[in-house]
Design a protein around this motif. Sequence first.
Motif, PDB file in Angstrom:
ATOM      1  N   GLN A  20      -7.486 -12.676  -5.073  1.00 52.20           N
ATOM      2  CA  GLN A  20      -6.749 -11.964  -4.082  1.00 52.20           C
ATOM      3  C   GLN A  20      -6.902 -10.820  -3.900  1.00 52.20           C
ATOM      4  O   GLN A  20      -6.932 -10.060  -2.867  1.00 52.20           O
ATOM      5  CB  GLN A  20      -5.300 -12.493  -4.145  1.00 52.20           C
ATOM      6  CG  GLN A  20      -4.948 -13.915  -4.037  1.00 52.20           C
ATOM      7  CD  GLN A  20      -3.467 -14.250  -4.348  1.00 52.20           C
ATOM      8  OE1 GLN A  20      -2.776 -13.351  -4.182  1.00 52.20           O
ATOM      9  NE2 GLN A  20      -3.169 -15.390  -4.930  1.00 52.20           N
ATOM     10  N   ALA A  21      -6.856 -10.092  -4.874  1.00 51.07           N
ATOM     11  CA  ALA A  21      -7.292  -8.533  -5.023  1.00 51.07           C
ATOM     12  C   ALA A  21      -8.783  -8.189  -4.297  1.00 51.07           C
ATOM     13  O   ALA A  21      -8.649  -7.266  -3.505  1.00 51.07           O
ATOM     14  CB  ALA A  21      -7.244  -7.911  -6.414  1.00 51.07           C
ATOM     15  N   LEU A  22      -9.694  -8.915  -4.582  1.00 49.89           N
ATOM     16  CA  LEU A  22     -11.021  -8.623  -4.272  1.00 49.89           C
ATOM     17  C   LEU A  22     -10.882  -8.697  -2.626  1.00 49.89           C
ATOM     18  O   LEU A  22     -11.619  -8.172  -2.049  1.00 49.89           O
ATOM     19  CB  LEU A  22     -11.962  -9.454  -4.833  1.00 49.89           C
ATOM     20  CG  LEU A  22     -12.102  -8.922  -6.465  1.00 49.89           C
ATOM     21  CD1 LEU A  22     -13.247 -10.165  -7.109  1.00 49.89           C
ATOM     22  CD2 LEU A  22     -13.121  -7.499  -6.389  1.00 49.89           C
ATOM     23  N   THR A  23     -10.352  -9.944  -2.296  1.00 44.35           N
ATOM     24  CA  THR A  23     -10.253 -10.084  -0.949  1.00 44.35           C
ATOM     25  C   THR A  23      -9.637  -9.204  -0.163  1.00 44.35           C
ATOM     26  O   THR A  23     -10.249  -8.653   1.142  1.00 44.35           O
ATOM     27  CB  THR A  23      -9.708 -11.526  -0.550  1.00 44.35           C
ATOM     28  OG1 THR A  23     -10.423 -12.575  -1.239  1.00 44.35           O
ATOM     29  CG2 THR A  23      -9.302 -11.935   1.024  1.00 44.35           C
ATOM     30  N   ALA A  24      -8.472  -8.650  -0.596  1.00 44.50           N
ATOM     31  CA  ALA A  24      -7.693  -7.675   0.262  1.00 44.50           C
ATOM     32  C   ALA A  24      -8.469  -6.271   0.119  1.00 44.50           C
ATOM     33  O   ALA A  24      -8.285  -5.567   1.154  1.00 44.50           O
ATOM     34  CB  ALA A  24      -6.535  -7.554  -0.675  1.00 44.50           C
ATOM     35  N   ALA A  25      -9.136  -6.106  -0.875  1.00 42.17           N
ATOM     36  CA  ALA A  25      -9.991  -4.774  -0.868  1.00 42.17           C
ATOM     37  C   ALA A  25     -11.183  -4.792   0.238  1.00 42.17           C
ATOM     38  O   ALA A  25     -11.620  -3.747   0.822  1.00 42.17           O
ATOM     39  CB  ALA A  25     -10.436  -4.291  -2.426  1.00 42.17           C
ATOM     40  N   ALA A  26     -12.002  -6.222   0.228  1.00 40.70           N
ATOM     41  CA  ALA A  26     -12.817  -6.264   1.246  1.00 40.70           C
ATOM     42  C   ALA A  26     -12.360  -6.149   2.667  1.00 40.70           C
ATOM     43  O   ALA A  26     -13.122  -5.584   3.508  1.00 40.70           O
ATOM     44  CB  ALA A  26     -13.515  -7.882   0.944  1.00 40.70           C
ATOM     45  N   ARG A  27     -11.299  -6.485   2.700  1.00 36.20           N
ATOM     46  CA  ARG A  27     -10.576  -6.577   4.234  1.00 36.20           C
ATOM     47  C   ARG A  27     -10.385  -5.287   4.464  1.00 36.20           C
ATOM     48  O   ARG A  27     -10.424  -4.573   5.608  1.00 36.20           O
ATOM     49  CB  ARG A  27      -9.261  -7.468   4.332  1.00 36.20           C
ATOM     50  CG  ARG A  27      -9.446  -9.010   4.108  1.00 36.20           C
ATOM     51  CD  ARG A  27      -8.254  -9.654   4.393  1.00 36.20           C
ATOM     52  NE  ARG A  27      -8.596 -10.939   4.478  1.00 36.20           N
ATOM     53  CZ  ARG A  27      -7.489 -12.079   4.239  1.00 36.20           C
ATOM     54  NH1 ARG A  27      -6.157 -11.624   4.243  1.00 36.20           N
ATOM     55  NH2 ARG A  27      -7.629 -13.144   4.442  1.00 36.20           N
ATOM     56  N   TYR A  28      -9.850  -4.463   3.542  1.00 34.21           N
ATOM     57  CA  TYR A  28      -9.650  -2.988   3.650  1.00 34.21           C
ATOM     58  C   TYR A  28     -10.835  -2.205   3.954  1.00 34.21           C
ATOM     59  O   TYR A  28     -10.776  -1.588   5.116  1.00 34.21           O
ATOM     60  CB  TYR A  28      -9.002  -2.409   2.453  1.00 34.21           C
ATOM     61  CG  TYR A  28      -8.628  -0.868   2.572  1.00 34.21           C
ATOM     62  CD1 TYR A  28      -7.581  -0.330   3.284  1.00 34.21           C
ATOM     63  CD2 TYR A  28      -9.792   0.082   2.122  1.00 34.21           C
ATOM     64  CE1 TYR A  28      -7.100   0.860   3.191  1.00 34.21           C
ATOM     65  CE2 TYR A  28      -9.304   1.210   2.295  1.00 34.21           C
ATOM     66  CZ  TYR A  28      -8.109   1.678   3.033  1.00 34.21           C
ATOM     67  OH  TYR A  28      -7.766   3.154   2.975  1.00 34.21           O
ATOM     68  N   VAL A  29     -11.869  -2.168   3.350  1.00 32.04           N
ATOM     69  CA  VAL A  29     -13.262  -1.327   3.567  1.00 32.04           C
ATOM     70  C   VAL A  29     -13.865  -1.889   4.793  1.00 32.04           C
ATOM     71  O   VAL A  29     -14.556  -1.084   5.544  1.00 32.04           O
ATOM     72  CB  VAL A  29     -14.077  -1.534   2.464  1.00 32.04           C
ATOM     73  CG1 VAL A  29     -13.459  -1.099   1.076  1.00 32.04           C
ATOM     74  CG2 VAL A  29     -14.823  -2.986   2.342  1.00 32.04           C
ATOM     75  N   SER A  30     -13.551  -3.137   5.316  1.00 36.71           N
ATOM     76  CA  SER A  30     -14.171  -3.700   6.812  1.00 36.71           C
ATOM     77  C   SER A  30     -13.084  -3.046   7.899  1.00 36.71           C
ATOM     78  O   SER A  30     -13.617  -3.344   9.156  1.00 36.71           O
ATOM     79  CB  SER A  30     -14.112  -5.156   6.674  1.00 36.71           C
ATOM     80  OG  SER A  30     -12.806  -5.664   6.959  1.00 36.71           O
ATOM     81  N   GLY A  31     -12.051  -2.410   7.250  1.00 36.53           N
ATOM     82  CA  GLY A  31     -11.184  -1.913   8.622  1.00 36.53           C
ATOM     83  C   GLY A  31     -10.254  -3.081   8.962  1.00 36.53           C
ATOM     84  O   GLY A  31      -9.328  -2.724   9.847  1.00 36.53           O
ATOM     85  N   ASP A  32     -10.134  -4.053   8.284  1.00 37.19           N
ATOM     86  CA  ASP A  32      -9.122  -5.028   8.652  1.00 37.19           C
ATOM     87  C   ASP A  32      -7.945  -5.261   7.738  1.00 37.19           C
ATOM     88  O   ASP A  32      -7.898  -5.138   6.485  1.00 37.19           O
ATOM     89  CB  ASP A  32      -9.745  -6.546   8.387  1.00 37.19           C
ATOM     90  CG  ASP A  32      -8.790  -7.689   8.701  1.00 37.19           C
ATOM     91  OD1 ASP A  32      -7.770  -7.390   9.247  1.00 37.19           O
ATOM     92  OD2 ASP A  32      -9.039  -8.785   8.450  1.00 37.19           O
ATOM     93  N   ASN A  33      -6.814  -4.669   8.332  1.00 37.18           N
ATOM     94  CA  ASN A  33      -5.652  -4.537   7.702  1.00 37.18           C
ATOM     95  C   ASN A  33      -4.695  -5.880   7.474  1.00 37.18           C
ATOM     96  O   ASN A  33      -3.625  -5.742   6.925  1.00 37.18           O
ATOM     97  CB  ASN A  33      -4.655  -3.470   8.229  1.00 37.18           C
ATOM     98  CG  ASN A  33      -5.168  -2.073   7.889  1.00 37.18           C
ATOM     99  OD1 ASN A  33      -5.882  -1.850   6.794  1.00 37.18           O
ATOM    100  ND2 ASN A  33      -4.986  -1.140   8.895  1.00 37.18           N
ATOM    101  N   ALA A  34      -5.327  -6.776   8.220  1.00 38.14           N
ATOM    102  CA  ALA A  34      -4.200  -8.104   8.107  1.00 38.14           C
ATOM    103  C   ALA A  34      -4.152  -8.585   6.497  1.00 38.14           C
ATOM    104  O   ALA A  34      -5.387  -8.598   5.860  1.00 38.14           O
ATOM    105  CB  ALA A  34      -5.072  -9.177   8.821  1.00 38.14           C
ATOM    106  N   LEU A  35      -3.248  -8.876   6.102  1.00 39.72           N
ATOM    107  CA  LEU A  35      -2.751  -9.331   4.655  1.00 39.72           C
ATOM    108  C   LEU A  35      -2.454 -10.598   4.582  1.00 39.72           C
ATOM    109  O   LEU A  35      -1.624 -11.286   5.675  1.00 39.72           O
ATOM    110  CB  LEU A  35      -1.867  -8.370   4.020  1.00 39.72           C
ATOM    111  CG  LEU A  35      -2.098  -6.845   3.868  1.00 39.72           C
ATOM    112  CD1 LEU A  35      -1.188  -6.043   3.539  1.00 39.72           C
ATOM    113  CD2 LEU A  35      -3.556  -6.797   3.114  1.00 39.72           C
TER     114      LEU A  35
END
Length: 310
Positions: free
Chosen positions: A295-310
Amino acid sequence: MLAPVRLRGQRQDMTGNTEILCIGSVLWDVIGRPASVMRQGSDVPGRITRLPGGVAMNIAMATARFGLRPALLTAIGRDAEGDELIRACADLGMDVSHVYRSEDLPTDRYMAVEGANGLIAAIADAHSLEAAGDKILRPLVNGTLGTDVSPYQGLIALDGNLTRQLLENISVSPEFGMADLRVAPASPGKAERLMPFLNHHRAMLYVNLEEAGLLCQNTFSDAAIASETLIKRGARRVVVTDGGRSAAEADETGVITGTPPEVLVTRVTGAGDTFMAAHIAAETRGADRQEALSQALTAAARYVSGDNAL
């Protein structure tokens, strides 16, 4: 096995208002981002933003998005920038009632330039936080959040922007002796400040591959080897990340690994803080080690892609 402290549904401070204390830097992030690849000497068009930042602030913002209630222990000046920052923190869901407000220290700042090829350069001006020293920890000793005989027993996220001496004091302080302590360096340049926590009985370290190497005075080819070495050197529990490559989490029972989803990177500042916050939040919801890492890796990947959806 020394399992992580489970805090789901609990309120750990004396006032019942918070689930995690975020201790460290809270400042203004000034970030310049062009759409192009940059190199030394590049002069290109782009966007410059100013947002609340700092390691402790980034972790607090992310944990709030994940449903936790964070409180800040930091130093913020009583200047105009500090007043604006306090209001912004409160608007983002932070408890700012315990922040040390200095009359004579200016509000800290961080400045970075990020090209399409990643971070180009950054300067962290956290001198006011360093000068404030242990004044930021007063709520943990004066009875507001805890004392030396009745210490705070909840989650604490601690960042390495504090001085080396203060971090050493924290590592042996009874006020931190019952907390679920999660520790991260502010940058590779400050990684060695975390040496006292390698043998802390309740600390979990969050580092990247370079920072793991600095703590072990070695270089590593992958996160799994680095995490295993940190455990052998006395760490209770660690997570080692390596950008888009596999990350590893280790304790005395062994090492687990996970790989982040492949994404187009649009920003990097704050990615590690988002990872740490997501991992903490996943564990408070009862996720096991592998689920929390994923879950942490997915959240970080979304963050660096510019996607703030959680």
